[in-house]
Write a protein that holds these residues in place. Structure first.
Motif, PDB file in Angstrom:
ATOM      1  N   ARG A 159      32.680  27.380  45.285  1.00  0.00           N
ATOM      2  CA  ARG A 159      32.772  26.111  46.009  1.00  0.00           C
ATOM      3  C   ARG A 159      32.374  26.316  47.473  1.00  0.00           C
ATOM      4  O   ARG A 159      31.677  25.493  48.058  1.00  0.00           O
ATOM      5  N   TRP A 160      32.799  27.432  48.065  1.00  0.00           N
ATOM      6  CA  TRP A 160      32.449  27.682  49.465  1.00  0.00           C
ATOM      7  C   TRP A 160      30.959  27.960  49.630  1.00  0.00           C
ATOM      8  O   TRP A 160      30.351  27.555  50.627  1.00  0.00           O
ATOM      9  N   LEU A 161      30.373  28.623  48.660  1.00  0.00           N
ATOM     10  CA  LEU A 161      28.909  28.796  48.669  1.00  0.00           C
ATOM     11  C   LEU A 161      28.242  27.424  48.643  1.00  0.00           C
ATOM     12  O   LEU A 161      27.349  27.133  49.447  1.00  0.00           O
ATOM     13  N   ALA A 162      28.669  26.582  47.721  1.00  0.00           N
ATOM     14  CA  ALA A 162      28.096  25.240  47.593  1.00  0.00           C
ATOM     15  C   ALA A 162      28.305  24.426  48.872  1.00  0.00           C
ATOM     16  O   ALA A 162      27.405  23.692  49.304  1.00  0.00           O
ATOM     17  N   GLN A 163      29.476  24.571  49.476  1.00  0.00           N
ATOM     18  CA  GLN A 163      29.749  23.859  50.730  1.00  0.00           C
ATOM     19  C   GLN A 163      28.767  24.316  51.803  1.00  0.00           C
ATOM     20  O   GLN A 163      28.244  23.505  52.567  1.00  0.00           O
ATOM     21  N   GLY A 164      28.483  25.618  51.845  1.00  0.00           N
ATOM     22  CA  GLY A 164      27.507  26.141  52.803  1.00  0.00           C
ATOM     23  C   GLY A 164      26.122  25.568  52.574  1.00  0.00           C
ATOM     24  O   GLY A 164      25.413  25.226  53.527  1.00  0.00           O
ATOM     25  N   VAL A 165      25.727  25.467  51.310  1.00  0.00           N
ATOM     26  CA  VAL A 165      24.427  24.860  50.996  1.00  0.00           C
ATOM     27  C   VAL A 165      24.420  23.401  51.459  1.00  0.00           C
ATOM     28  O   VAL A 165      23.476  22.948  52.104  1.00  0.00           O
ATOM     29  N   PHE A 166      25.482  22.679  51.159  1.00  0.00           N
ATOM     30  CA  PHE A 166      25.543  21.266  51.537  1.00  0.00           C
ATOM     31  C   PHE A 166      25.531  21.088  53.060  1.00  0.00           C
ATOM     32  O   PHE A 166      24.913  20.161  53.582  1.00  0.00           O
ATOM     33  N   TRP A 167      26.199  21.984  53.782  1.00  0.00           N
ATOM     34  CA  TRP A 167      26.290  21.899  55.244  1.00  0.00           C
ATOM     35  C   TRP A 167      25.137  22.606  55.959  1.00  0.00           C
ATOM     36  O   TRP A 167      25.195  22.846  57.153  1.00  0.00           O
ATOM     37  N   ASN A 168      24.083  22.965  55.283  1.00  0.00           N
ATOM     38  CA  ASN A 168      23.045  23.829  55.857  1.00  0.00           C
ATOM     39  C   ASN A 168      22.265  23.219  57.028  1.00  0.00           C
ATOM     40  O   ASN A 168      21.551  23.928  57.726  1.00  0.00           O
ATOM     41  N   GLY A 169      22.368  21.939  57.238  1.00  0.00           N
ATOM     42  CA  GLY A 169      21.675  21.312  58.369  1.00  0.00           C
ATOM     43  C   GLY A 169      20.375  20.611  58.017  1.00  0.00           C
ATOM     44  O   GLY A 169      19.705  20.067  58.890  1.00  0.00           O
ATOM     45  N   SER A 170      20.016  20.596  56.729  1.00  0.00           N
ATOM     46  CA  SER A 170      18.756  19.959  56.342  1.00  0.00           C
ATOM     47  C   SER A 170      18.905  18.475  56.030  1.00  0.00           C
ATOM     48  O   SER A 170      17.901  17.790  55.853  1.00  0.00           O
ATOM     49  N   GLY A 171      20.141  17.989  55.979  1.00  0.00           N
ATOM     50  CA  GLY A 171      20.354  16.582  55.661  1.00  0.00           C
ATOM     51  C   GLY A 171      21.750  16.128  56.048  1.00  0.00           C
ATOM     52  O   GLY A 171      22.609  16.934  56.438  1.00  0.00           O
ATOM     53  N   SER A 172      21.977  14.849  55.902  1.00  0.00           N
ATOM     54  CA  SER A 172      23.247  14.238  56.271  1.00  0.00           C
ATOM     55  C   SER A 172      24.379  14.742  55.381  1.00  0.00           C
ATOM     56  O   SER A 172      24.183  15.029  54.205  1.00  0.00           O
ATOM     57  N   ILE A 173      25.586  14.796  55.961  1.00  0.00           N
ATOM     58  CA  ILE A 173      26.764  15.150  55.174  1.00  0.00           C
ATOM     59  C   ILE A 173      27.598  13.911  54.840  1.00  0.00           C
ATOM     60  O   ILE A 173      28.625  14.014  54.186  1.00  0.00           O
ATOM     61  N   ALA A 174      27.121  12.754  55.282  1.00  0.00           N
ATOM     62  CA  ALA A 174      27.785  11.497  54.931  1.00  0.00           C
ATOM     63  C   ALA A 174      27.263  11.025  53.570  1.00  0.00           C
ATOM     64  O   ALA A 174      26.220  11.482  53.089  1.00  0.00           O
ATOM     65  N   GLU A 175      28.002  10.107  52.966  1.00  0.00           N
ATOM     66  CA  GLU A 175      27.530   9.537  51.708  1.00  0.00           C
ATOM     67  C   GLU A 175      26.152   8.910  51.934  1.00  0.00           C
ATOM     68  O   GLU A 175      25.832   8.458  53.034  1.00  0.00           O
TER      69      GLU A 175
END
Length: 189
Positions: A117-133
């Motif tokens: 899950r933390w790996l996935a969170q890192g991918v999601f938070w990588n800075g390439s796109g929004s973290i909002a819905e």
């Protein structure tokens, strides 16, 4: 000088994360990365060294490093974790927004103590796109937020689920990170 961490001093990297008091005592921030890496490794300050690499390497290299390292713990993954791990590997190879959003949805099924899950969170938070819905205005993650998640993934994998392989895991992880820092692929044999 390390190809992927081309710095002559490390003050800016060190400011990006909270290091231990022990690390702060032994690290000379005016040193090149190699000196700091060696100092932390010799002192056995593994968690600090994970944070250092995660905040010093470029984003994709940081995430790729965690992929290489987390493969060492694949034997403990559930089917859902293995599927998400594969999706993260796929994203590193081809970073596309639909893949990142898929990872966001899939990680919601896992508990916070899951290193995947933390790996996935890192991918999601990588800075390439929004973290909002998707339907909301764009909100970009804080700089180096992915680094904190990736460090969490690696440090969690070192100890959970409990096992006796922690030291060997870290040694293999740091060999991989150093290879990546030199421009290699970081693969662990």
């Amino acid at each position: 000088m390390l190809k992927k961490i081309p710095l002559t001093s490390c003050e800016k990297v060190w400011e990006r994360f909270k290091s231990s008091d022990e690390a702060n005592e032994i690290v000379d921030l005016s040193s090149e990365p190699r000196v700091i890496i060696d100092s932390l490794l010799e002192a056995g300050l593994y968690q600090d060294l994970v944070h250092f690499y995660c905040h010093a390497l470029p984003m994709r290299e940081t995430i790729w490093w965690s992929i290489c390292v987390l493969e060492l713990r694949q034997d403990v993954l559930t089917k859902a974790e293995q599927s998400l791990f594969n999706a993260c590997k796929d994203w590193v190879r081809e970073p596309q927004e639909p893949k990142r959003r898929y990872i966001e949805k899939q990680m919601q099924q896992l508990k916070n103590e899951s290193f995947i899950r933390w790996l996935a969170q890192g991918v999601f938070w990588n800075g390439s796109g929004s973290i909002a819905e998707i339907s909301l205005p764009v909100v970009m993650p804080a700089e180096f937020l992915y680094s904190k998640a990736i460090a969490g993934a690696i440090n969690t994998a070192a100890v959970l689920p409990e096992w006796k392989g922690r030291d060997k895991f870290y040694k293999q992880a740091f060999a991989s990170a150093f290879d990546i820092a030199q421009g290699g692929k970081g693969l662990i044999e």
